[in-house]
Motif scaffolding. Structure first.
Motif, PDB file in Angstrom:
ATOM      1  N   ALA A  10       0.815  -1.404  -0.116  1.00  0.00           N
ATOM      2  CA  ALA A  10       0.244   0.063  -0.224  1.00  0.00           C
ATOM      3  C   ALA A  10       0.920   1.365   0.108  1.00  0.00           C
ATOM      4  O   ALA A  10       0.525   2.190  -0.679  1.00  0.00           O
ATOM      5  CB  ALA A  10      -0.984   0.067   1.156  1.00  0.00           C
ATOM      6  N   VAL A  11       1.890   1.317   0.827  1.00  0.00           N
ATOM      7  CA  VAL A  11       2.720   2.460   0.723  1.00  0.00           C
ATOM      8  C   VAL A  11       3.504   2.490  -0.608  1.00  0.00           C
ATOM      9  O   VAL A  11       3.692   3.852  -1.083  1.00  0.00           O
ATOM     10  CB  VAL A  11       3.931   2.381   2.086  1.00  0.00           C
ATOM     11  CG1 VAL A  11       5.002   3.410   1.806  1.00  0.00           C
ATOM     12  CG2 VAL A  11       3.175   2.245   3.212  1.00  0.00           C
ATOM     13  N   ALA A  12       3.766   1.554  -1.201  1.00  0.00           N
ATOM     14  CA  ALA A  12       4.557   1.590  -2.588  1.00  0.00           C
ATOM     15  C   ALA A  12       3.697   2.130  -3.567  1.00  0.00           C
ATOM     16  O   ALA A  12       3.746   2.923  -4.237  1.00  0.00           O
ATOM     17  CB  ALA A  12       5.196   0.114  -2.810  1.00  0.00           C
ATOM     18  N   LYS A  13       2.496   1.779  -3.340  1.00  0.00           N
ATOM     19  CA  LYS A  13       1.425   1.935  -4.409  1.00  0.00           C
ATOM     20  C   LYS A  13       1.091   3.637  -4.230  1.00  0.00           C
ATOM     21  O   LYS A  13       1.154   4.258  -5.344  1.00  0.00           O
ATOM     22  CB  LYS A  13       0.062   1.254  -4.264  1.00  0.00           C
ATOM     23  CG  LYS A  13      -0.877   1.627  -5.175  1.00  0.00           C
ATOM     24  CD  LYS A  13      -2.114   0.807  -5.246  1.00  0.00           C
ATOM     25  CE  LYS A  13      -3.143   1.005  -6.287  1.00  0.00           C
ATOM     26  NZ  LYS A  13      -4.381   0.223  -6.064  1.00  0.00           N
ATOM     27  N   GLU A  14       0.926   3.935  -3.066  1.00  0.00           N
ATOM     28  CA  GLU A  14       0.689   5.427  -2.860  1.00  0.00           C
ATOM     29  C   GLU A  14       1.864   6.251  -3.139  1.00  0.00           C
ATOM     30  O   GLU A  14       1.678   7.551  -3.744  1.00  0.00           O
ATOM     31  CB  GLU A  14       0.267   5.502  -1.378  1.00  0.00           C
ATOM     32  CG  GLU A  14      -0.088   7.199  -0.998  1.00  0.00           C
ATOM     33  CD  GLU A  14      -1.071   7.183   0.043  1.00  0.00           C
ATOM     34  OE1 GLU A  14      -1.241   8.334   0.830  1.00  0.00           O
ATOM     35  OE2 GLU A  14      -1.897   6.138   0.414  1.00  0.00           O
ATOM     36  N   LEU A  15       2.963   6.009  -2.899  1.00  0.00           N
ATOM     37  CA  LEU A  15       4.190   6.844  -3.450  1.00  0.00           C
ATOM     38  C   LEU A  15       4.623   6.279  -4.657  1.00  0.00           C
ATOM     39  O   LEU A  15       5.521   7.206  -5.151  1.00  0.00           O
ATOM     40  CB  LEU A  15       5.231   6.634  -2.191  1.00  0.00           C
ATOM     41  CG  LEU A  15       4.914   6.848  -0.783  1.00  0.00           C
ATOM     42  CD1 LEU A  15       6.182   6.690   0.047  1.00  0.00           C
ATOM     43  CD2 LEU A  15       4.616   8.264  -0.600  1.00  0.00           C
ATOM     44  N   GLY A  16       4.241   5.619  -5.451  1.00  0.00           N
ATOM     45  CA  GLY A  16       4.602   5.514  -6.721  1.00  0.00           C
ATOM     46  C   GLY A  16       5.959   4.511  -6.786  1.00  0.00           C
ATOM     47  O   GLY A  16       6.768   4.562  -7.882  1.00  0.00           O
ATOM     48  N   ILE A  17       6.362   3.620  -5.949  1.00  0.00           N
ATOM     49  CA  ILE A  17       7.429   3.123  -5.939  1.00  0.00           C
ATOM     50  C   ILE A  17       7.296   1.763  -6.443  1.00  0.00           C
ATOM     51  O   ILE A  17       6.235   0.932  -5.933  1.00  0.00           O
ATOM     52  CB  ILE A  17       7.991   3.089  -4.348  1.00  0.00           C
ATOM     53  CG1 ILE A  17       8.421   4.242  -3.815  1.00  0.00           C
ATOM     54  CG2 ILE A  17       9.284   1.888  -4.260  1.00  0.00           C
ATOM     55  CD1 ILE A  17       8.458   4.013  -2.178  1.00  0.00           C
ATOM     56  N   LYS A  18       7.779   1.380  -7.517  1.00  0.00           N
ATOM     57  CA  LYS A  18       7.625  -0.072  -8.204  1.00  0.00           C
ATOM     58  C   LYS A  18       8.265  -1.037  -7.722  1.00  0.00           C
ATOM     59  O   LYS A  18       7.898  -2.244  -7.730  1.00  0.00           O
ATOM     60  CB  LYS A  18       7.962   0.462  -9.621  1.00  0.00           C
ATOM     61  CG  LYS A  18       7.095   1.222 -10.418  1.00  0.00           C
ATOM     62  CD  LYS A  18       7.503   1.183 -11.831  1.00  0.00           C
ATOM     63  CE  LYS A  18       6.366   2.134 -12.442  1.00  0.00           C
ATOM     64  NZ  LYS A  18       6.862   2.485 -13.868  1.00  0.00           N
ATOM     65  N   ASP A  19       9.733  -0.727  -6.858  1.00  0.00           N
ATOM     66  CA  ASP A  19      10.381  -1.897  -6.322  1.00  0.00           C
ATOM     67  C   ASP A  19       9.904  -1.942  -4.918  1.00  0.00           C
ATOM     68  O   ASP A  19      10.491  -1.060  -3.970  1.00  0.00           O
ATOM     69  CB  ASP A  19      11.744  -1.656  -6.707  1.00  0.00           C
ATOM     70  CG  ASP A  19      12.755  -2.630  -6.241  1.00  0.00           C
ATOM     71  OD1 ASP A  19      12.135  -3.881  -5.724  1.00  0.00           O
ATOM     72  OD2 ASP A  19      13.768  -2.417  -6.151  1.00  0.00           O
ATOM     73  N   ILE A  20       9.342  -2.913  -4.329  1.00  0.00           N
ATOM     74  CA  ILE A  20       9.059  -3.029  -2.935  1.00  0.00           C
ATOM     75  C   ILE A  20      10.169  -3.246  -2.203  1.00  0.00           C
ATOM     76  O   ILE A  20      10.279  -2.974  -1.126  1.00  0.00           O
ATOM     77  CB  ILE A  20       8.036  -3.975  -2.796  1.00  0.00           C
ATOM     78  CG1 ILE A  20       6.782  -3.647  -3.128  1.00  0.00           C
ATOM     79  CG2 ILE A  20       7.928  -4.396  -1.247  1.00  0.00           C
ATOM     80  CD1 ILE A  20       5.497  -4.568  -2.949  1.00  0.00           C
ATOM     81  N   GLY A  21      11.275  -3.897  -2.764  1.00  0.00           N
ATOM     82  CA  GLY A  21      12.505  -4.173  -1.950  1.00  0.00           C
ATOM     83  C   GLY A  21      13.346  -2.949  -1.807  1.00  0.00           C
ATOM     84  O   GLY A  21      13.908  -2.876  -0.744  1.00  0.00           O
TER      85      GLY A  21
END
Length: 45
Positions: A10-21
């Motif tokens: 959810a954090v990655a999606k909201e901030l537009g980060i494609k790499d969860i790593g």
């Protein structure tokens, strides 16, 4: 956001980060060194 209970995805999606790593690396650095761990020191002596 992560510390407030949001999932990594959810954090990655909201901030537009494609790499969860990458998010996991940032979280580990923050836990170990606090805000200083997130400062970009590349190229500095």
């Amino acid at each position: 956001m992560r510390l407030k209970g949001m999932t990594e995805a959810a954090v990655a999606k909201e901030l537009g980060i494609k790499d969860i790593g990458r998010l996991k690396v940032w979280m580990r650095k923050y836990k170990q060194q606090g805000e200083f761990g997130l400062v970009d020191t590349r190229g500095r002596r």
